[in-house]
Design an enzyme around this catalytic site. Structure first.
Site, PDB file in Angstrom:
ATOM      1  N   HIS A 199      -2.635  -0.855  -1.956  1.00  0.00           N
ATOM      2  CA  HIS A 199      -1.493  -1.475  -2.638  1.00  0.00           C
ATOM      3  C   HIS A 199      -1.234  -0.884  -4.017  1.00  0.00           C
ATOM      4  O   HIS A 199      -0.114  -0.908  -4.503  1.00  0.00           O
ATOM      5  CB  HIS A 199      -1.631  -2.992  -2.610  1.00  0.00           C
ATOM      6  CG  HIS A 199      -1.378  -3.496  -1.224  1.00  0.00           C
ATOM      7  ND1 HIS A 199      -2.389  -3.658  -0.327  1.00  0.00           N
ATOM      8  CD2 HIS A 199      -0.232  -3.742  -0.565  1.00  0.00           C
ATOM      9  CE1 HIS A 199      -1.868  -4.026   0.840  1.00  0.00           C
ATOM     10  NE2 HIS A 199      -0.568  -4.087   0.715  1.00  0.00           N
ATOM     11  N   GLU A 446       1.726  -5.084  13.252  1.00  0.00           N
ATOM     12  CA  GLU A 446       0.737  -4.416  12.385  1.00  0.00           C
ATOM     13  C   GLU A 446      -0.624  -4.356  13.039  1.00  0.00           C
ATOM     14  O   GLU A 446      -1.518  -3.659  12.579  1.00  0.00           O
ATOM     15  CB  GLU A 446       0.566  -5.191  11.074  1.00  0.00           C
ATOM     16  CG  GLU A 446       1.836  -5.463  10.349  1.00  0.00           C
ATOM     17  CD  GLU A 446       1.590  -6.155   9.034  1.00  0.00           C
ATOM     18  OE1 GLU A 446       1.420  -5.452   8.038  1.00  0.00           O
ATOM     19  OE2 GLU A 446       1.578  -7.400   8.999  1.00  0.00           O
ATOM     20  N   ASP A 470      -0.635  -1.049   8.091  1.00  0.00           N
ATOM     21  CA  ASP A 470      -1.720  -1.789   8.729  1.00  0.00           C
ATOM     22  C   ASP A 470      -1.907  -1.366  10.173  1.00  0.00           C
ATOM     23  O   ASP A 470      -3.033  -1.361  10.664  1.00  0.00           O
ATOM     24  CB  ASP A 470      -1.448  -3.298   8.639  1.00  0.00           C
ATOM     25  CG  ASP A 470      -1.880  -3.844   7.294  1.00  0.00           C
ATOM     26  OD1 ASP A 470      -2.993  -3.497   6.858  1.00  0.00           O
ATOM     27  OD2 ASP A 470      -1.106  -4.580   6.667  1.00  0.00           O
ATOM     28  N   CYS A 517       8.844  -0.743   8.369  1.00  0.00           N
ATOM     29  CA  CYS A 517       8.845  -1.002   6.932  1.00  0.00           C
ATOM     30  C   CYS A 517       7.563  -0.492   6.259  1.00  0.00           C
ATOM     31  O   CYS A 517       7.355  -0.695   5.077  1.00  0.00           O
ATOM     32  CB  CYS A 517       9.052  -2.479   6.628  1.00  0.00           C
ATOM     33  SG  CYS A 517       7.732  -3.511   7.256  1.00  0.00           S
TER      34      CYS A 517
HETATM   35  C1  PEP Z   1       2.472  -2.442   6.471  1.00  0.00           C
HETATM   36  O1  PEP Z   1       1.355  -2.865   6.774  1.00  0.00           O
HETATM   37  O2  PEP Z   1       2.947  -1.364   6.916  1.00  0.00           O
HETATM   38  C2  PEP Z   1       3.324  -3.214   5.555  1.00  0.00           C
HETATM   39  C3  PEP Z   1       4.563  -2.858   5.316  1.00  0.00           C
HETATM   40  O3  PEP Z   1       2.755  -4.281   4.915  1.00  0.00           O
HETATM   41  P1  PEP Z   1       1.800  -4.151   3.621  1.00  0.00           P
HETATM   42  O4  PEP Z   1       1.792  -2.702   3.236  1.00  0.00           O
HETATM   43  O5  PEP Z   1       2.351  -5.038   2.583  1.00  0.00           O
HETATM   44  O6  PEP Z   1       0.502  -4.619   4.180  1.00  0.00           O
HETATM   45 MG    MG Z   2       0.831  -4.899   6.244  1.00  0.00          MG
END
Ligand code: PEP
Ligand code: MG
Length: 592
Positions: A199, A446, A470, A517
């Site tokens: 993140h 995911e 994920d 996404c």
């Molecule tokens: C993902 O897992 O691709 C996603 C968009 O969610 P995050 O990155 O917030 O876990």
């Molecule tokens: Mg995710």
């Protein structure tokens, strides 16, 4: 001496500036910049705290009993001497004057500098005095905290008056801190730990500033105030560069700014492929204020509002329904009728609610947080909190087009519980006289289990969004935040590509909308491949939209689709994609 540190390239571009080391392992303090008019007051605050400690130690020494070992008095003398040493408070004051650091930050920065000097000493006795210095810093920090009382400390305001750009160097930056830094002056990030889709990396990309993570040792090797170049494309950090290298990078920096400006002109151009397919380019946002950047970048909606960032930095207190409603409404209003996809809170794993770093979380709390109580699992374990969030999201739907997205779904029973909670919430809102409109429900794909049983999930939801970050992590059993296995985190893995491709095809044949996404959606390297798989909706950081749009404008999705089977069947999909998509491109150029 100039040297290089190697890490993982996570956010593109070149940044040149002075290193700012924060949150050293020794002392973790608040970091903020003092306005120019308050510099002297901040120095006075530091000196008052120092004097308080001097007074405390002098009293202690005076009151030593007659029979106390004389080493004790000698040690107190050493401490008093260190406290009066110009290198101690004098050095710290200099950080305040030159860098506008707050007193605590200045003190910890100076501790870093002095600790290194002690480390280099030949004499064992002197080297060991480092521990005394650390104790003293902690005491002075304690005195500063006492003086500060419970007054909130401003964090990294924008009004820093320093001249040199600043680059943040840290062992790790918790997502909660990243969000504070998001509105700050830092022009680049370097961390010891983290992977491409940790993140920290995601927030750095959302800020559109260069970052290198997973360097393992940068925070130990780089010193406060060193000149540093971050090469966010190559994943390297050059410390104390020579004038020639510096000039070369300044040139590259100017080039990439020009390229960015050129791409920015595509803002109002609709994203349509050569064969006339209209593509949705949506934005990923973390805060309502990011919606502005989304609109500016030409996004036609928000495909992922990571609501968990509203829940961070709150000392355990969660945002109320009203506060959440205000935030969701602000994003919806800012998007002026374009859809806003709000994802329910995804905390846990490498996004703890408080300031814990992923390492602390792993070692002190949960052994394997990525597989623990995160995302929808957490929400369903806290039903009243979940319903509160759903109410706030539904209420925002009265102000525009809202879509509800649920993270980390793996079981049909979870979908049933979600639908049940939604029904309850709708009833509560009706009873309370709150307006709301229809909100489409979607789940994130995911977890491989969700991808494999997608046809079953699709019976219950309106849309799906593939979270490749994920999905890759769980398909390949690679912790996305762990630099030790970062080389195995592979979006090109045949299993990953199969799951993405199948999910897109199945959603389309069920007549449900599907988007991606995860970070793959915003990486232009994958644009043609995702088009070939039939993807027509991408969601990414606003800063990525122009580059992805450029790829779309030059692509023929039908020709790309013809190349797809050969890529998916290949043992080396990346090489096959290079070859097959180039061939398809050649064909497109010949036709148009
Ligand atoms: C993902 O897992 O691709 C996603 C968009 O969610 P995050 O990155 O917030 O876990
Ligand atoms: Mg995710």
């Amino acid at each position: 001496m100039s040297f290089q540190v190697f890490g993982i390239a996570v956010s593109r571009g070149v940044a040149i500036g002075r290193a700012v080391l924060v949150a050293s392992s020794r002392v973790d303090v608040a970091h903020y910049f003092v306005p120019p008019g308050e510099i002297q007051a901040e120095i006075d605050r530091l000196l008052r705290a120092r004097d308080a400690v001097v007074h405390e130690l002098a009293t202690l020494k005076e009151e030593l009993p007659e029979d106390a070992p004389h080493e004790l008095a000698a040690l107190l003398d050493v401490h008093l001497m260190l406290l009066h040493d110009e290198a101690f408070t004098g050095g710290a004051s200099q950080w305040i004057v030159e860098r506008h650091y707050n007193a605590e930050w200045a003190l910890s920065a100076q501790l870093e500098v002095l600790a290194r000097q002690f480390d280099e000493m030949e004499d064992d006795y002197l080297r060991e005095r480092k521990a005394d210095l650390e104790q003293l810093v902690e005491r002075v920090l304690g005195a500063l905290a006492q003086e500060q009382g419970d007054a909130p400390t401003p964090v990294t305001p924008r009004d820093f008056a320093g001249e040199d750009p600043l680059l943040l160097v840290a062992a790790d930056i918790a997502p909660a801190d990243m969000i504070q830094f998001k509105r700050s002056v830092f022009r680049g990030f370097i961390t010891d730990i983290g992977g491409k889709t940790s993140h920290t990396a995601i927030v750095a990309r959302s800020m559109d500033i260069p970052a290198v993570v997973g360097t393992r040792e940068a925070s130990r090797l780089i010193m406060q105030d060193d000149w540093v170049i971050i090469d966010g494309d190559a994943g390297t950090v050059i410390v104390n560069p020579s004038p020639i290298v510096l000039e070369e990078y300044r040139f590259r920096q100017r080039q990439s700014e020009l390229e960015r400006a050129r791409l920015g002109r595509l803002r109002h151009t609709p994203a349509v492929t050569l064969d006339g397919e209209h593509i949705e380019l949506h934005a990923n946002i973390e805060m309502p204020a990011d919606a502005e950047a989304a609109v500016e970048s030409g996004a036609t909606g928000v495909g992922l509002f990571r609501s968990e960032f509203l829940f961070m930095n709150r000392d355990g207190e969660l945002p109320s329904e009203e506060e959440q409603f205000a935030a969701y409404k602000a994003a919806v209003v800012a998007m002026k009728g374009m859809p806003v996809t709000i994802r329910t809170v995804d905390v846990g794993a490498d996004k703890p609610l408080d300031r814990l770093s992923i390492n602390e979380l792993r070692h002190e709390h949960v052994l394997n947080p990525a597989m623990g109580l995160r995302a929808i699992r957490w929400s369903l374990a806290e039903p009243s909190m979940f319903r509160q969030q759903l109410r706030a999201i539904y209420r925002a739907s009265a102000f525009g087009k809202v879509r509800l997205l649920i993270p980390m779904v793996a079981h049909l029973s979870e979908v049933r519980q979600i639908l049940d909670a939604v029904r309850k919430v709708q009833q509560q809102l009706t009873d309370a006289g709150h307006a709301y409109t229809r909100v489409e429900l979607g789940v994130m794909i995911e977890i491989p289990a969700a991808a494999v049983m997608l046809p079953l999930l699709l019976r219950h939801v309106d849309f799906v969004s593939i979270g490749t970050n994920d999905l890759i992590q769980y398909t390949l059993a690679i912790d996305r935040a762990d630099e030790a296995v970062a080389h195995l985190y592979d979006p090109w893995h045949p299993a990953v590509l199969q799951l993405i491709s199948q999910s897109i095809a199945q959603a389309r044949s069920a007549g449900k909308s599907v988007s991606v996404c995860g970070e793959m959606a915003g990486d232009p390297v994958f644009t043609e491949l995702l088009l070939a798989m039939g993807l027509r909706s991408f969601s990414m950081h606003p800063s990525q939209i122009p580059a992805v749009k450029q790829r779309i404008l030059r692509a023929d999705s039908q020709r790309m689709a013809v190349a797809l089977p050969r890529i998916l069947e290949s043992e080396d999909p990346q090489a096959a994609a290079d070859k097959e998509l180039a061939l398809a491109r050649g064909g497109a150029a010949a036709v148009h």
